[in-house]
Scaffold this active site. Structure first.
Site, mmCIF file in Angstrom:
data_model
loop_
_atom_site.group_PDB
_atom_site.id
_atom_site.type_symbol
_atom_site.label_atom_id
_atom_site.label_comp_id
_atom_site.label_asym_id
_atom_site.label_seq_id
_atom_site.Cartn_x
_atom_site.Cartn_y
_atom_site.Cartn_z
ATOM 1 C CG HIS A 247 60.318 76.568 70.232
ATOM 2 N ND1 HIS A 247 60.358 76.279 71.560
ATOM 3 C CD2 HIS A 247 59.471 77.619 70.120
ATOM 4 C CE1 HIS A 247 59.583 77.109 72.234
ATOM 5 N NE2 HIS A 247 59.028 77.945 71.361
ATOM 6 C CB ALA A 248 60.656 77.547 63.646
ATOM 7 N N GLY B 207 43.298 80.959 74.681
ATOM 8 C CA GLY B 207 43.857 82.291 74.924
ATOM 9 C C GLY B 207 44.102 82.983 73.592
ATOM 10 N NE ARG B 208 48.830 86.249 74.423
ATOM 11 C CZ ARG B 208 49.006 86.299 75.749
ATOM 12 N NH1 ARG B 208 48.417 87.222 76.460
ATOM 13 N NH2 ARG B 208 49.799 85.443 76.354
ATOM 14 N NE ARG C 6 57.408 77.371 76.613
ATOM 15 C CZ ARG C 6 57.487 78.268 75.630
ATOM 16 N NH1 ARG C 6 57.152 77.929 74.395
ATOM 17 N NH2 ARG C 6 57.903 79.487 75.859
ATOM 18 C CG ASP D 100 57.178 75.000 66.474
ATOM 19 O OD1 ASP D 100 58.056 74.833 65.599
ATOM 20 O OD2 ASP D 100 57.124 76.012 67.190
ATOM 21 C CD GLU E 245 61.676 73.124 72.198
ATOM 22 O OE1 GLU E 245 62.075 74.301 72.338
ATOM 23 O OE2 GLU E 245 60.486 72.826 72.067
#
Ligand code: NAD
Length: 331
Positions: free
Chosen positions: A296-297, A156-157, A239, A263, A268
């Site tokens: 998760h940065a 995807g993106r 995820r 990440d 979390e």
């Protein structure tokens, strides 16, 4: 005089909602929602005209309490923390902000790849330890990134942005994504396969870029790692629950996976920490310099953060004005 009531959940430890307030305009009463317990949230937000949701889950019990909500905006790409089916039942559009951090997450994924392939953790540690660590062989045997195969799961993106970076680094790029239209791979100039095992068998590096769905939950499991080319790198910026951390630990211990950059984690912050993380935190020798974990940065920098806040608030504003919901994911 405020015409609309909008609630925004807390993000990080920051209470600043000025960017959203400015974007929403003077006729909106924007209220910070600190509660995290669904029952408490449900009792507070009943009068909401819109919800801006950071990382506080919005289960069906909250959504069913909304009496006049026109939109729920997830401040981010992933919307798995919002019960989108319950929202559909209630006729409430759920929108995400898909495009604020595409480049940033791709940069982060590539940063993890470069750091691990170039031995940066080991070199930096060893040189810091003194001149005995001064040596190009100190990080062990490194292999040349140019010419290696990057396997992308989810084209995807962000997967596409990673593919473009990899091409600039001279990598061969192969993608697996059964859902993007045929020809997308040609437009970007990469190869495509139609089964995961076909992809994994050729991967020097595998990078995960799918959303979390019932289909992708636990997608990177023991069978996934066993199908990888020995010595591969594993990168996950998608995820946490897409990857089984215990299975990754086994693959790192066996050497099937050389190193990993994560990440995202299933919980979390991790509590309790998975055994892999604990071993790494305890400085166990076998995992030294073979794991990078970031909080998760991947999306974050000043520019992307502001872009997300503005775009999320704009999406809510449009819905309050009766415009069709932008980036709706559930109707
Ligand atoms: P996207 O929707 O543009 O792309 C996801 C792609 O995955 C789609 O093309 C879809 O067809 C594909 N896909 C779905 N199921 C699949 C499957 N079973 N196998 C293979 N491909 C599958 O999303 P995006 O903007 O590229 O985001 C990708 C991921 O990155 C999401 O999980 C998102 O939540 C996450 N993300 C993480 C951060 C971060 O800070 N770490 C920030 C933004 C996004």
């Amino acid at each position: 005089m405020a015409k609309h009531t909008v609630y925004i959940t807390q993000h990080g430890d920051k209470d600043d909602i000025s960017v959203e307030a400015e974007t929403l305009g003077d006729d909106v009463d924007l209220r910070l929602l600190r509660a995290t317990d669904p029952a408490e949230i449900a009792s507070i937000v009943q009068d909401a005209d819109a919800l801006l949701v950071w990382r506080t889950p919005m289960p069906a019990s909250v959504i069913e309490a909304l009496r006049r909500c026109k939109v729920i905006v997830r401040c981010g790409v992933g919307f798995d923390i919002v019960d989108i089916h319950a929202a559909r039942e209630s006729g409430i559009p759920v929108c995400n902000v898909p495009d604020y951090g595409t480049d940033d997450v791709a940069d982060h994924a590539f940063g993890l790849i470069l750091a691990l392939r170039r031995g940066l953790l080991a070199f930096s540690d060893l040189v810091r330890g003194g001149n005995e660590g001064w040596g190009y062989e100190a990080a062990g045997r490194l292999s040349r990134l140019t010419g290696q195969t990057l396997a992308i799961v989810g084209f995807g993106r962000i997967g596409t942005a990673v593919a473009l970076r990899a091409k600039a680094f001279g990598m061969r790029v192969v993608v697996y994504d059964p859902y993007v239209p045929r020809g997308q791979e040609k437009a970007i100039g990469v190869e495509r396969v139609w089964s995961l095992p076909d992809l994994l068998g050729q991967a020097d590096v595998v990078s995960l870029h799918t959303p979390l769905t019932p289909e992708t939950r636990g997608l990177a499991d023991a069978a996934f790692f066993n199908a990888l080319k020995p010595g591969a790198l594993v990168i996950n910026t998608s995820r946490g629950r897409v990857l089984d951390v215990d299975a990754l630990e086994a693959a790192l211990r066996s050497g099937r996976v050389l190193a990993a950059g994560l990440d995202v984690l299933p919980t979390e912050p991790p509590n309790p920490a998975p055994a892999l993380l604990q071993a790494w935190r305890d400085g166990e020798e076998w995992i030294k310099h073979r794991l990078i974990v970031t909080p998760h940065a991947a999306f974050y920098n000043e520019e992307s953060y502001r872009e997300m806040r503005v775009k999320a608030a704009q999406t809510a504003r449009e819905a309050l004005d009766g415009l069709p919901p932008r980036n709706c994911v559930n109707l």
